[in-house]
Structures are given as structure tokens and as C-alpha cells.
Design a protein around this motif. Structure first.
Motif: not given
Length: 314
Positions: A246-251, A279-281
Motif C-alpha cells: 500500500l502507499p506509505e502510511k497505510y496498512r 487504516i491510515g497513520e
């Protein structure tokens, strides 16, 4: 004789078909969903490949074809690793949040109520969630009446068979993408002054559709809009080349707080993890689980989480 074939011919057909299936599955895992053909291979379920290889191995041993049996069991270790280590998580150690109890989000594809809308609503109500998100909302149901059935203090919104009911206020809602194969809308949830952006996604289940462009569009909008939570029926596994990494900061919430079988469809024998929660940071996930019910062909996603306060605007 079975279907006009003796057991020897049937065994040969089964063995050849099994090795062909394994080759297609392995190709799909290496190439993932980079084009339409590879997408078909990628969607061959790993548990099915594992089960068929084991069956071939056992049958081979009974027929005293030991070399073939050993080969089949040996090849089965590859899908076994995918099922046990990559696609599912059986070793999670959950943390317990300190302070205020976590919030709860429930997402469920309710199959338009075809398997019992009232029963499905009762199942949802049991979870006592702060926010409910529904894919395939019934056209025969008024969303406000449905929210009132869930409990008091819920506000609701519905568009194109995607619905949301939450405690607090909806301070903003907008359609982000409105296509035939892809639906995305964004809701800003105001919970006692704390705002949270929730993106709801629905992707067509048409197996003859190339999902790449739709998933690429989703990814671009994810990076542009930076929602706090993304949830919906993606009809694409987490291992998709557009969803991993995923893009950075997402999991993926499952990777952070999930345990056990991750597959969400079909309910009677889950094989595919096609419903996603990202979910984001700002989101700290403490528990992610899946619940089955006779009232839908999808399993419900349940996320317990807390929110980190937003950075003040200077």
C-alpha cells in the motif's frame, strides 16, 4: 467405470489436471493481477490448490505410485506456505488499549437482503458498533428506518447500494468516483469534535472485467485524499499488485490486528479475502476479526480502534 472411464484413465486425467492447475496458480502468484489472463490465474484459490495436491498425493500412494505421490505432496508445500504464512495469520499477539474503550467499525456486504434482511440487521445490531458500513444495501429499505433499527443516535446515508450509519454527525459526504465498475464515496465523521475521513469502496465482481484500471484509480484517490479508514468490497485480494504494498502510511487492518483465517468469501467455505479494511497513520487497531452469518455470502469485518488526534492547523 466412472463416466465411461476406467480408474487408470481417470487417475491420469486427475493428475494432469492437478499439475496444470498448480502451474496456473503459481504463475498467478508470481505475476499477480497485472493483466486479465494473469488475474484469472491469480484468483485460483490457494486452499483449493493445496487440497487437490494433497488428494493427488494420497491417491498416488494408494495406487503405489510413490514417486508421483511424493512429488504431489512436495508441491503442496508451496500453497501450504501461502495459506499458512502469507494469506493468513495465526501467531498474532493482540494489545489491549489503555484509557478510553476503542471505537468499533463493522463492514458487511449484506447481499441486498436476499438471505434475510431482518436477520442480517439483527446480526449487525449485536456488534454494537459506532459506525456501520454496508455494501449491497437493499433497494427496498429506507436507510433512515434501518439506522433506527440499529439503535438510537445513529445518522445514516446511502447511495448506489452503499450505506453508512454512525453515531455522531456526518459533517461532509461526497461521491469521489461514480463509475459502472467502481464506486467510491467519502464521509467525514464528526465524533464529539474529532473528525475522521472514511472512504467506502465497491468494485464490480465481474470476473471478465480487468480490475487493474479501477484499482489503480482507487490507489491514486487514496494517495490524493488521504482518508483515515478505507473499507469495502474490493473483489480483489490483499495480495493484488495494486493493494500490496500500500502507499506509505497505510496498512491492512488484518496485518496489524487480525488473527486466523482472513478469507471473507464465500461464507460457507471462505477462500478469498476480497473485503478490505485499510487504516491510515491516525488509526491504532487493536482487534480485527471476521464473523460469518447465514444472512450473507460475505463475512462481516469488525475493527476495534482508537484515533490519534489530528495535528493542529497552524
Amino acid at each position: 467405470m466412472i463416466f465411461g472411464l476406467n480408474r487408470n484413465k481417470l487417475f491420469k486425467i486427475f493428475a494432469c489436471s492437478t499439475f496444470l492447475l498448480y502451474a496456473c496458480w503459481l504463475t498467478g502468484q508470481m505475476t499477480r493481477d497485472t493483466n486479465w489472463l494473469f488475474t484469472l490465474f491469480f484468483h485460483i484459490a490457494s486452499p483449493i490448490v493445496l487440497a487437490i495436491l494433497v488428494a493427488l498425493g494420497i491417491w498416488s500412494f494408494f495406487r503405489k505410485k510413490f514417486h508421483l505421490g511424493v512429488m504431489a505432496i512436495g508441491l503442496a508445500t508451496v500453497p501450504f506456505v501461502f495459506v499458512a504464512l502469507f494469506e493468513n495469520n495465526f501467531l498474532l499477539e493482540r494489545t489491549v488499549p489503555a484509557g478510553e474503550p476503542p471505537l468499533r467499525l463493522v463492514h458487511w456486504n449484506m447481499c441486498r437482503g436476499k438471505l434475510g434482511w431482518d436477520g442480517a440487521t439483527r446480526e449487525l445490531k449485536k456488534h454494537e458498533a459506532d459506525i456501520y458500513v454496508v455494501s449491497e444495501f437493499s433497494k427496498k429499505v429506507n436507510v433512515t428506518d434501518w439506522a433506527n433499527e440499529l439503535g438510537t443516535n445513529y445518522v445514516a446515508y446511502e447511495t448506489n447500494a452503499l450505506a453508512i450509519a454512525l453515531r455522531g454527525k456526518i459533517s461532509e459526504k461526497k461521491r469521489v468516483f461514480d463509475g459502472q465498475a467502481l464506486q467510491i464515496f467519502l464521509v467525514t465523521w464528526d465524533l464529539d469534535g474529532e473528525e475522521l475521513d472514511v472512504m467506502i469502496v465497491d468494485l464490480s465482481s465481474d470476473i471478465f472485467m480487468t480490475r487493474g484500471p479501477c484499482l489503480k484509480m482507487f490507489r491514486e484517490l487514496l494517495e490524493e485524499l488521504q482518508p483515515d479508514i478505507v473499507v469495502g468490497d474490493f473483489n480483489a485480494p490483499r495480495g493484488s499488485c495494486h493493494l500490496s504494498p500500500l502507499p506509505e502510511k497505510y496498512r491492512h487492518a488484518y496485518h496489524i490486528a487480525g488473527e486466523g483465517i482472513s478469507y471473507t468469501w464465500p461464507t460457507i467455505c471462505p477462500l478469498y479475502a476480497i473485503d478490505q479494511c485499510i487504516i491510515g497513520e491516525r488509526i491504532e487497531a487493536f482487534n480485527y476479526e471476521l464473523k460469518s452469518s447465514i444472512h450473507s455470502d460475505h463475512r462481516a469485518q469488525i475493527l476495534d480502534f482508537t484515533i490519534e488526534p489530528a495535528d493542529p492547523v497552524e
